[in-house]
Design an enzyme around this catalytic site. Sequence first.
Site, PDB file in Angstrom:
ATOM      1  N   CYS A 145       0.988  -1.166   0.016  1.00  6.41           N
ATOM      2  CA  CYS A 145      -0.025   0.048   0.053  1.00  6.41           C
ATOM      3  C   CYS A 145       0.807   1.223  -0.004  1.00  6.41           C
ATOM      4  O   CYS A 145       2.021   1.095   0.408  1.00  6.41           O
ATOM      5  CB  CYS A 145      -0.803  -0.074   1.301  1.00  6.41           C
ATOM      6  SG  CYS A 145      -1.763   1.449   1.692  1.00  6.41           S
ATOM      7  N   THR A 168       0.518   3.603   2.182  1.00  3.80           N
ATOM      8  CA  THR A 168       0.808   3.488   3.552  1.00  3.80           C
ATOM      9  C   THR A 168       2.162   2.950   3.919  1.00  3.80           C
ATOM     10  O   THR A 168       2.996   3.164   4.522  1.00  3.80           O
ATOM     11  CB  THR A 168      -0.237   3.019   4.340  1.00  3.80           C
ATOM     12  OG1 THR A 168      -1.365   3.862   4.124  1.00  3.80           O
ATOM     13  CG2 THR A 168       0.407   3.070   6.074  1.00  3.80           C
ATOM     14  N   HIS A 206       5.156   4.788   2.800  1.00  7.77           N
ATOM     15  CA  HIS A 206       5.330   6.095   3.678  1.00  7.77           C
ATOM     16  C   HIS A 206       6.279   5.362   4.712  1.00  7.77           C
ATOM     17  O   HIS A 206       7.278   6.186   5.341  1.00  7.77           O
ATOM     18  CB  HIS A 206       4.033   6.705   4.182  1.00  7.77           C
ATOM     19  CG  HIS A 206       3.340   7.433   3.437  1.00  7.77           C
ATOM     20  ND1 HIS A 206       3.679   8.514   2.624  1.00  7.77           N
ATOM     21  CD2 HIS A 206       2.043   7.199   2.985  1.00  7.77           C
ATOM     22  CE1 HIS A 206       2.864   8.911   1.996  1.00  7.77           C
ATOM     23  NE2 HIS A 206       1.841   8.292   1.916  1.00  7.77           N
ATOM     24  N   CYS A 245     -14.287   5.486  13.486  1.00  2.00           N
ATOM     25  CA  CYS A 245     -14.086   5.091  14.980  1.00  2.00           C
ATOM     26  C   CYS A 245     -13.012   5.641  15.498  1.00  2.00           C
ATOM     27  O   CYS A 245     -11.875   5.511  14.812  1.00  2.00           O
ATOM     28  CB  CYS A 245     -14.382   3.566  15.184  1.00  2.00           C
ATOM     29  SG  CYS A 245     -13.626   3.204  16.626  1.00  2.00           S
ATOM     30  N   ILE A 301      -5.661   3.183  -6.526  1.00  2.00           N
ATOM     31  CA  ILE A 301      -6.823   3.612  -6.338  1.00  2.00           C
ATOM     32  C   ILE A 301      -7.560   4.372  -7.347  1.00  2.00           C
ATOM     33  O   ILE A 301      -8.621   3.992  -7.738  1.00  2.00           O
ATOM     34  CB  ILE A 301      -6.724   4.331  -4.991  1.00  2.00           C
ATOM     35  CG1 ILE A 301      -6.112   3.549  -3.853  1.00  2.00           C
ATOM     36  CG2 ILE A 301      -8.210   4.907  -4.509  1.00  2.00           C
ATOM     37  CD1 ILE A 301      -6.214   3.965  -2.535  1.00  2.00           C
ATOM     38  N   LEU A 317     -10.227  11.835  -1.625  1.00  2.00           N
ATOM     39  CA  LEU A 317      -9.692  10.723  -0.525  1.00  2.00           C
ATOM     40  C   LEU A 317      -8.079  11.146  -0.624  1.00  2.00           C
ATOM     41  O   LEU A 317      -7.409  10.749   0.285  1.00  2.00           O
ATOM     42  CB  LEU A 317      -9.709   9.476  -1.438  1.00  2.00           C
ATOM     43  CG  LEU A 317      -9.279   8.277  -0.961  1.00  2.00           C
ATOM     44  CD1 LEU A 317     -10.053   7.950   0.071  1.00  2.00           C
ATOM     45  CD2 LEU A 317      -8.825   7.303  -2.046  1.00  2.00           C
ATOM     46  N   GLY A 318      -7.661  11.803  -1.614  1.00  2.00           N
ATOM     47  CA  GLY A 318      -6.132  12.066  -1.694  1.00  2.00           C
ATOM     48  C   GLY A 318      -5.799  13.189  -0.345  1.00  2.00           C
ATOM     49  O   GLY A 318      -6.567  13.894  -0.050  1.00  2.00           O
TER      50      GLY A 318
END
Lengths: 339, 339, 339, 339
Positions: C38, C40, C43, C107, C175, C258-259
């Site tokens: 991903c 992520t 990163h 959440c 995506i 979303l970005g």
Amino acid sequence: MFAIAKPEPAKGLVATDVSQVTVRTDEVRIGVTHAGICGTDMHIYQWDDWAKGRIKPPLVIGHEFVGEIIEVGSSVTEYSIGQRVSAECHIVCGVCTLCRTGRAHLCDNTNIVGVDRQGAFCEELVIPARNLWPINSKIADSHAAIFDPLGNAMHTVTTHPVAGQNVLISGAGAIGLAAVAMAKANGALTVTVVEPNAYKREIADTLGADLTLDPTKDDVVAAVKSHIPTVLLEMSGNEQALITGLNALEKGGKAALLGIPSKPVSLDLAELVIFKGLTLSGVIGRKMFETWYQVDNFVCHNPDAIDHIVTHTLPATEFQEAFNFLEQGKAIKAVLSFK
Amino acid sequence: MFAIAKPEPAKGLVATDVSQVTVRTDEVRIGVTHAGICGTDMHIYQWDDWAKGRIKPPLVIGHEFVGEIIEVGSSVTEYSIGQRVSAECHIVCGVCTLCRTGRAHLCDNTNIVGVDRQGAFCEELVIPARNLWPINSKIADSHAAIFDPLGNAMHTVTTHPVAGQNVLISGAGAIGLAAVAMAKANGALTVTVVEPNAYKREIADTLGADLTLDPTKDDVVAAVKSHIPTVLLEMSGNEQALITGLNALEKGGKAALLGIPSKPVSLDLAELVIFKGLTLSGVIGRKMFETWYQVDNFVCHNPDAIDHIVTHTLPATEFQEAFNFLEQGKAIKAVLSFK
Amino acid sequence: MFAIAKPEPAKGLVATDVSQVTVRTDEVRIGVTHAGICGTDMHIYQWDDWAKGRIKPPLVIGHEFVGEIIEVGSSVTEYSIGQRVSAECHIVCGVCTLCRTGRAHLCDNTNIVGVDRQGAFCEELVIPARNLWPINSKIADSHAAIFDPLGNAMHTVTTHPVAGQNVLISGAGAIGLAAVAMAKANGALTVTVVEPNAYKREIADTLGADLTLDPTKDDVVAAVKSHIPTVLLEMSGNEQALITGLNALEKGGKAALLGIPSKPVSLDLAELVIFKGLTLSGVIGRKMFETWYQVDNFVCHNPDAIDHIVTHTLPATEFQEAFNFLEQGKAIKAVLSFK
Amino acid sequence: MFAIAKPEPAKGLVATDVSQVTVRTDEVRIGVTHAGICGTDMHIYQWDDWAKGRIKPPLVIGHEFVGEIIEVGSSVTEYSIGQRVSAECHIVCGVCTLCRTGRAHLCDNTNIVGVDRQGAFCEELVIPARNLWPINSKIADSHAAIFDPLGNAMHTVTTHPVAGQNVLISGAGAIGLAAVAMAKANGALTVTVVEPNAYKREIADTLGADLTLDPTKDDVVAAVKSHIPTVLLEMSGNEQALITGLNALEKGGKAALLGIPSKPVSLDLAELVIFKGLTLSGVIGRKMFETWYQVDNFVCHNPDAIDHIVTHTLPATEFQEAFNFLEQGKAIKAVLSFK
């Protein structure tokens, strides 16, 4: 001018000759080139109970058309002579609460061309400029002539979102078939069609239906178990088809009802609607003019689909033959040429 | 332990003695302090056709309650002994498509406390922790005991937006009366109530109804001409009330159907739904747990309204008297005290 | 067991050996077979500012995966050993207001696999059973491994209806490219993609984009004049891309964001949002589990599209090469095989 | 005729004398009796940057009014001499896509009375009949004169449902204060107002605000912890107020932005919008004519609220004093009498 009219309160229609109507300041005169025959026209032709209660002969009928503007009223600025146009044939008051809040298709003062006033099966039609719909040059005349019923289909298809949904369509006449192609275009995951007429089921297949069922032979509820419908488009007006459709729907599902039952229906509301948490929406006419934009886009992107729905194009003088084909279930949509 | 049960397949209920149930790892045991008598309990008491088909005696009934947690299962971390709680008594599977997409109230595997399993008319109730609803300390026990039917009312009131709308409510039992107060709290412009029982109409007035009508004497459609309803909340389950309500609705209006007709209804769908462009939504249960939050907020802000709905509070041992009052239409909501 | 971990607070990842985690009563152990890399993970690999602030090494990373259940906790009844599954890797509390009202993806107590707890780039993963998603047997492993980012795409595509709309997508990474195919599948009239990388634009073309634009060369607003966008899907996180997108949108249009911009953006809210009557929606995660059902349906019906997005599949031991490809913009989505 | 005009490109307004305008066939002439002073009029009075860029003196200004019809064009059938009316002062084209799809308030061809053409601060106003709004006889002239700004407030309040929600309003000028009363009438659970001016906060209290905060002293986010806002109505146009409002909103919350920032704002979109899953909607004008019906209903049911907003009524000749009061923040809404 040549026109097709209901001359007297009895079955049938006749070719007739009518005189020109005056164009008021906010109206236009259109030289009709093509006109579609609607189910409503068939009711008037057959002189059924609905027609007997609503139509006052003599009357030129017809309300699906395309033509060319040949005269514009003095206060009309946004249209000009030579433009190709169709029109919304529900002429609404424009000043009631429903008209002023985006629900003009429900206006209590609606006056329908070819039903309440002179119709479009005529060489010329006079209509308010605000009802006009300019026709994109990409669109064929026989497609432009049927924006009205395509609008009924689109209004029904867009009543509840179909993108990603399993859609069940009951009734595959011209409007039901258009709905097949529109539901697919609008992202339906699957489209299942329930229709007793094999000829119509075959066209549904051609238009992209994932499954076609014959309600006289197939167990509809069982047949859709692997892709339980979440949206029902009821276009048959048949009580049993409605009940079957509601039975087949997933709990929490949505139904759009366009087909008009000819008498009251008996519904087990507790089991079919309340315990299932269903939502049922009645649909009539076309949203002015959201639906027209949607039909325009659809027809521009899917001309082939419309070709499968307009099965017959005939000279207007041969209208009797067109009505015969339709009455015998051998045509889907017939378009008359007035050129 | 003391409990109220249906002992055998016949009219009536009896006080009985039941033994403790074991608490599983994800469940809690609640010492019930108050419980409301529901229309469902009345059906079971009277042993009508629905009850005969669904209930398997002997069974402790009841499913509206409040109590105190007296035991928590080993894996329950978010609740502790001593906490005051009510609970959603529809125990759902949690793993089906409906449960996993925010529609657990429609779960096909629903198991209802006091209907499909031992009920809340008992000194103790064992229930999954995930069904619990913590009760705000501001809320009275007799109000907390009836979150379940208040939830039915709230679910119906919130099915279509009522803010700024003219709302018509047919049926003013406990749920219909709660809906009167909730519709006003949610911004309804006007609330009109149709109810044959004068005692109930009077409470509707007290709760803020702008107009109350007696369908046995008043012409409902004529009486609302000055504020035509745009939202109908059907809470009577009566065929004629539904038809009158749909007739009274403005074109384009919305109906939420909670009342359960005992047999199929005959509806002129063409005139009542399709030509009017109406939307009808079946409503069942409570959204888990959106509805519970809404009820919580409503009860905290409107305790006086609930006081007008809970007309009787009696010791649980006097349950027969409570059922008598309700059967005679002399009580709206009766709450039994188990303390 | 073999795993890929961030060993210390610096750039890079290492192959490592970790010991088994115990399965609690409501959890399952999964033998991971494939896992996607991903943004992520990139990163964390690059150890950028976000990673420095959030990740606590040493940590096994990874959160997009598919595998086979090899152990089930004692209270898990709905899953069994041998089942192929993926999972929602946002582990939420289940008891807060957001969780109990259908907004679990928001959440506050979310714990993310591979970010806040041990990740999926490992031979085994232990995760709560309620987070599992059973994988349809029709779906390839490399497709099943990336339901998580496909879910981000689907969540964004479904935030505002795209059926019949002109959609503008800014940013064509994995995506954004999935969104191209999903928008078309959900009935978008046209899809225009804005992306500076030619390789990505080419894949967008393959996936059905009607028009692809290079923002470093093309005048985006001018290029879409003939089909003015009504829905913007902002997937680049780039300030200028967002401003261009808002400029290009039709008045009354909708944007889903979303970005993630790496710093505050400067927006002329008056001209870009207020006077245009736009609606902007922030999107994060996946709706539990509405989005998963939608992705499941999409992948079953459009396997070819996913094949164009998963450009690389490598053995897990060659993870460094995969990260290199991704870092150089030569891969779209890389899947690691742990078999 | 007497009129109030901007004579030249500089601060100030003057009383002037203008000649009658001709009434076209679809227009009416109105004898203006009362007119409200809008924030827009104040911008023109002060001759700020916006005014310099838009207004072409000499120009009679004003666009909030009520009056009596004194002449009707030849094709106007639905209005008659003597009728009391106000009007939507955004004159739209009626034929563009936005106008034909229920979004006329976004029409690119909008011509605004008192901004782009002669205004209502004059003894007579000529306006198209389709823009008229008949005034209910129950409504006071000073209330009827300000339907335009009440419409801005109502459009904002109804952008996202407020029933059962905790609403945060930033900015309590005339529109913000109207929004307080409207949000309560539409069922808001609580309304919190953020406004630095004590006089305005006091009126907010009177109109039913549950909590009023001074952003120069109070910690807004902390103060609303017990009733976290789910809907934000931004009516200040102030960057910091917007950021505070977004910070205070619950995840998943909705914001309607009406206040117009005078320059670009810097927003941490990631933290404030994307990770929180917020939705922001720009609001302009009034929906034609949904908003007008809603305002009509509101004013009929809540005349007292409007009395607290119209703080000053003066003869039109004393307009300078009214502008002084408003400029000094000592008036909320001033209405000029032209009788």
